[in-house]
Design a protein around this motif. Structure first.
Motif: not given
Length: 515
Positions: A235-236, A239, A242, A282-288
Motif C-alpha cells: 500500500g505504500r 493500492s 494490493e 493489511n491493505v489501505t483503507e481505499s483498497s478495503r
C-alpha cells in the motif's frame, strides 16, 4: 485473412448481444428492487426466457441461444468469483460461532440428501420409463440436486434482526455447494455397475481426501497473501497492486486445485475467508472499500450470466426433441425429482437441528434453532441454481452438446427443476418469511447474543505461570466446560489462539473488531 475476420466477427456479435442483455437485467432488476415477489435470479431467468423465445422465432425454431454453454466456462471463469466472494463476504464471527451447525447442514446434510435423491431416482425412474443410467450416474444425480441456491432467501433475511438464521442459511449454502462439488468429483472416480460397501467406502475416502487437501491449499493461499501484504507493504506505493495480488493468488489457488484434481471451489472459498480475516486488514483503507465492492460485482455478474443462460436454454428446441419420454412421463420425472428434493431436505434439516440444539444446550436460548427457523432453513435450500446446472452439463454433455437421448432428458430435467424451484419457491419466499418472522421481533436476540459472546471470553485456559495442582484443577474445569458447552468452548479457544499466534504474523483486527 478475411476468413479470420469473419470468424472473429461471428464471435463478437453474440457476445455483444449477451452483454447487452446482461445490462438489461441489471436495469430491470433495479426497477423491480422494491417488488415483494421478484428477486434478481427470477428477473434474469424471465428475461432469458423472453430473449430465448425471440431468438427461437428468429432462427426458425432451430436454437434459442446465441452462446453455447461450456461447462469449462463455468468452472474456470464463472464459478471462482462467485465462491471467492462468498468466502470473502462471510461474517466470520457468526460463521465460526455457528460452525458446528453449519457443517452439520452443509456436509452431513449433503450426504443424507444425496442418498435419498439417488436412491429415489434409482427406484422411480425405471418405473416411469427412464432407463439406461448407471449406479454412478444416479449418485451424480443425487449430488446435482443436493446443491442449493440460497441467494433468494438471503436477499430477504435481515442480518441484524436474525443473525443466527442468516448465518446458518448463508454458511450452509456455501458449504453445501462446496461439498456437493467435492462429492460429485469423488463419484466421478468410480465406475461401478453396483454400489457395494467397497465402492461406498472409496467414495467417502476420496471425499475426505479432496475436502482436507483442498481446504489446506485454500488456507495456505490466504495466509501467504496476508503474509506478503503485511511484510512488503504494497500500500505504500500502489493500492492497485494490493487488490491485484489478492485476486491473482485466489485464482491461482483455484487453478492449482483443479490442476492437482482437487476441489477448486473449496480451495477458493477458504482462500476468501482467510484473506478477509487477515489480508484485508493489511491493505489501505481505499483498497478495503474497493475489494469488497469489486469482488461482489464480479460475483453478481457471474451469477446473472448463469441464470440468464438457464432461461434461454429452457427453450432449446433441439434438446427437447431428443427427450425420449412422453409428456406425462416427463412430468412424472420432474415431479419425482422435486418430491425427492423436498423429502431429502426435510430428512436432515429437522433432525440435525435437534442435534445442534442439544450440542448448544449450555448456551442461552438465542443460540438455539427454533421451529420457525428450521422451516426457513428447509425452505431456503429447496431452490436449485448455478452449481446444479454446471454439474448437470459436466455429467451429461460434451462441451455443451448432448448426443444421447437419456442425457438430454436429464439436462431438460435439471433445467425444469431449476426454473420451477427458483421461480415458484422464489415467489413464495418473501410472504413465507414475512409470515414466520414478522419484522422487529428478534431485536432482543442481539442482546442475548452479545452476552453469550462475552461469556466466551471468560472460559478457562491453562497457564504456564500456575502450579501443577492449579493447572490440573483448571484442566478438569476445561473438560467439564467442553462437555457442557462444546461449541462455545472451542470457539473461545480458537479466538485466543488467533489473537496470540496468528494475528501477530499475518495481521488482522483485535478480537473485538472481528466481523
Amino acid at each position: 485473412m478475411d476468413v479470420n475476420i469473419d470468424t472473429t466477427h461471428s464471435q463478437v456479435v453474440p457476445i455483444t448481444l449477451f452483454v447487452a442483455v446482461l445490462c438489461l437485467c441489471l436495469v430491470i432488476g433495479h426497477l423491480l428492487d422494491e417488488n415483494r415477489w421478484v428477486n434478481e435470479s427470477i428477473t434474469a431467468i424471465i428475461i432469458g426466457c423472453v430473449v430465448g423465445t425471440i431468438i427461437l422465432i428468429a432462427s426458425n425454431w432451430k436454437s434459442s441461444r446465441f452462446l453455447r454453454f461450456d461447462e469449462q466456462l463455468f468452472f474456470i471463469y464463472l464459478l471462482p468469483p462467485i465462491i471467492f466472494n462468498a468466502g470473502f463476504q462471510v461474517k466470520k464471527k457468526q460463521f465460526f460461532h455457528n460452525f458446528f451447525p453449519i457443517m452439520l447442514f452443509g456436509v452431513t446434510g449433503v450426504f443424507i440428501s444425496t442418498s435419498i435423491v439417488a436412491a429415489g431416482c434409482w427406484w422411480l425412474f425405471p418405473k416411469i420409463g427412464l432407463k439406461g443410467l448407471t449406479i454412478s450416474e444416479y449418485i451424480s444425480i443425487g449430488t446435482i440436486f443436493s446443491s442449493t441456491d440460497t441467494v433468494c432467501t438471503l436477499q430477504i433475511l435481515h442480518q441484524d434482526e436474525t443473525p443466527l438464521l442468516y448465518s446458518l442459511v448463508f454458511g450452509e449454502g456455501v458449504v453445501n455447494d462446496a461439498t456437493s462439488v467435492v462429492l460429485f468429483n469423488a463419484v466421478q472416480k468410480i465406475n461401478a455397475s453396483t454400489l457395494g460397501g467397497k465402492a461406498a467406502l472409496n467414495i467417502f475416502l476420496d471425499f475426505l481426501y479432496l475436502f482436507s487437501t483442498s481446504t489446506i491449499l485454500g488456507v495456505t493461499a490466504g495466509l501467504l497473501t496476508s503474509y506478503i501484504l503485511r511484510g512488503l507493504g504494497f500500500g505504500r506505493h500502489s493500492s492497485v497492486r494490493e487488490i491485484s495480488l489478492m485476486i491473482l493468488i485466489a485464482y491461482l489457488s483455484y487453478m492449482l486445485a483443479e490442476l492437482f484434481e482437487l476441489s477448486g471451489i473449496l480451495t477458493v472459498f477458504f482462500a476468501g475467508v482467510l484473506m478477509s480475516h487477515y489480508a484485508w486488514h493489511n491493505v489501505t483503507e481505499s483498497s478495503r472499500i474497493t475489494t469488497r465492492h469489486t469482488f461482489a460485482a464480479m460475483s453478481f455478474i457471474a451469477e446473472t450470466f448463469i441464470f440468464l443462460y438457464v432461461g434461454m436454454d429452457a427453450l432449446d428446441y433441439e434438446q427437447w426433441k431428443m427427450n425420449i419420454l412422453s409428456l406425462w412421463a416427463s412430468i412424472g420425472i420432474y415431479s419425482s425429482v422435486m418430491m425427492l428434493i423436498l423429502v431429502g431436505r426435510a430428512a436432515f434439516v429437522f433432525p440435525l437441528s435437534v442435534v445442534s440444539n442439544y450440542m448448544k444446550r449450555g448456551g442461552d436460548g438465542s443460540s438455539k434453532i427454533s421451529g420457525k427457523h428450521q422451516v426457513v432453513i428447509w425452505w431456503a435450500g429447496l431452490m436449485r441454481g448455478a452449481v446444479s446446472v454446471a454439474l448437470a452439463f459436466k455429467q451429461f454433455t460434451l462441451s455443451g452438446v448432448t448426443l444421447d437421448p437419456v442425457d438430454a432428458t436429464m439436462i431438460t430435467t435439471t433445467i425444469v427443476v431449476v426454473l420451477f424451484s427458483t421461480i415458484v419457491f422464489g415467489f413464495l419466499t418473501k410472504p413465507l418469511i414475512s409470515y414466520l418472522l414478522p419484522p422487529n421481533t428478534n431485536t432482543s436476540s442481539n442482546i442475548n447474543r452479545c452476552r453469550s459472546l462475552k461469556e466466551d471470553i471468560t472460559l478457562p485456559l491453562l497457564s504456564f505461570e500456575e502450579s501443577a495442582s492449579e493447572n490440573l484443577s483448571r484442566a478438569k474445569e476445561n473438560i467439564s466446560m467442553l462437555i457442557e458447552r462444546p461449541v462455545y468452548t472451542i470457539h473461545s479457544y480458537w479466538r485466543r489462539f488467533d489473537d496470540t499466534y496468528m494475528r501477530p504474523i499475518f495481521g488482522g483486527p483485535c478480537s473485538t473488531d472481528l466481523t
